[in-house]
Enzyme design. Sequence first.
Site, mmCIF file in Angstrom:
data_model
loop_
_atom_site.group_PDB
_atom_site.id
_atom_site.type_symbol
_atom_site.label_atom_id
_atom_site.label_comp_id
_atom_site.label_asym_id
_atom_site.label_seq_id
_atom_site.Cartn_x
_atom_site.Cartn_y
_atom_site.Cartn_z
ATOM 1 N N THR A 12 0.828 -1.216 0.000
ATOM 2 C CA THR A 12 0.000 0.000 0.000
ATOM 3 C C THR A 12 0.859 1.261 0.000
ATOM 4 O O THR A 12 0.490 2.266 -0.598
ATOM 5 C CB THR A 12 -0.928 -0.015 1.235
ATOM 6 O OG1 THR A 12 -1.780 -1.145 1.118
ATOM 7 C CG2 THR A 12 -1.781 1.236 1.315
ATOM 8 N N SER A 53 1.718 -7.469 -0.902
ATOM 9 C CA SER A 53 2.422 -8.556 -0.204
ATOM 10 C C SER A 53 1.588 -9.829 -0.150
ATOM 11 O O SER A 53 2.112 -10.900 0.135
ATOM 12 C CB SER A 53 2.846 -8.121 1.197
ATOM 13 O OG SER A 53 1.750 -8.015 2.062
ATOM 14 N N THR A 85 1.535 -4.621 4.190
ATOM 15 C CA THR A 85 1.328 -4.956 5.599
ATOM 16 C C THR A 85 0.751 -6.358 5.795
ATOM 17 O O THR A 85 0.890 -6.937 6.871
ATOM 18 C CB THR A 85 0.372 -3.943 6.263
ATOM 19 O OG1 THR A 85 -0.836 -3.898 5.503
ATOM 20 C CG2 THR A 85 1.000 -2.563 6.335
HETATM 21 N N1 ASP Z 1 -3.011 -3.978 2.700
HETATM 22 C C1 ASP Z 1 -1.754 -4.303 2.200
HETATM 23 C C2 ASP Z 1 -0.719 -3.246 2.472
HETATM 24 O O1 ASP Z 1 -0.856 -2.597 3.426
HETATM 25 C C3 ASP Z 1 -1.641 -4.852 0.883
HETATM 26 C C4 ASP Z 1 -0.342 -5.605 0.883
HETATM 27 O O2 ASP Z 1 -0.059 -6.279 1.828
HETATM 28 O O3 ASP Z 1 0.405 -5.412 -0.041
HETATM 29 O O4 ASP Z 1 0.249 -3.033 1.847
#
Ligand code: ASP
Length: 336
Positions: A12, A53, A85
Amino acid sequence: MGRVQLLATGGTIASRHGPGGLAARTPAAELLAAAGSPAGVTVTTSDLSTVGSFALDTSDLRGLVAEARRCLVEGVDGVVVTHGTDTMEESAYLADLVHDDPRPIVFTGAQRPFDSPAPDGPRNLADALRVASTPAARDLGVLLCFDGHVFAARGVRKVETLRSGAFAAPGRGPVLRVDGDAVTSLARPPRGPALPLDLAADLPRVDVVPLYLGADDTLLRAAVAAGAAGIVLQAFGAGNATPVVAATVADLVSGGLPVLVSSRVPSGPVAPLYTGGGGADLARDGALLAGDLSPWQARLLLAAALAVSPDDPLTVVAGHLAAWNRIRDRVEGVQG
Ligand code: ASP
């Protein structure tokens, strides 16, 4: 003058809105321009990937950890990894399992995208760069810096889907706090011994099997049929399973399959308390209780142990957990 390497993987923090939804498209140099470099620190950047991720696999993860270690060998004072995340607690933990260097590897990311009117990524990245270049972060292992707090990789969990304080370390708390240029030490995390894992080789398949009210052994057997070389039970409470799952675990363990037991509860260790499908039965039948490791971190520990010692992975896991507990007791004794 300190030197920090920024490795960008997507997430993100690098995402922008597009016709199909958010997509990670912002390169490391642009992330750095938005965050700024800490005074007196030279930051160099590289882009390993631009993906969410949730799309990473263990091969990407091995590549990322190997690259972070290569940067340390080249002589930087610290490494910062920008990462989604969703699986950051897994990547940071694998990096920590093999980390044998006093210099920090610091993971960070964001809950709001790069093109949000109020992105949280630039501040998180600025904090992570500050942490990576501060002596206070030496000897703390791999760290995760988010929303003004820094957590040790072991035990950190994503606890919020959307709010900016996305991470916590249930039962432990943060190890550092960042307020602008000031980095304050809060706790010294225990650092276990590094595992001699060959990052060039595939990690064996380990599946996490969830327990839920009335669960039968279909998923457990399916994991084995799919080729799992080890299983982590995401057990109830302090490490209990349904009677049918416990009976199948006993069968599988007697056939040589390593099984680790962790809990679907975010805080506290598992313990051999109950019979009738509970942790006492699982332990008696040869499953290994994984302390307070989350199922996802336990999965990586078991996969690494299988890679290091294919014939006796549970001895490696048990030795690693015991060494970590001894170090924790010593650190907690010193901290009073
Ligand atoms: N919600 C996720 C982030 O915060 C998406 C990911 O893990 O890429 O990056």
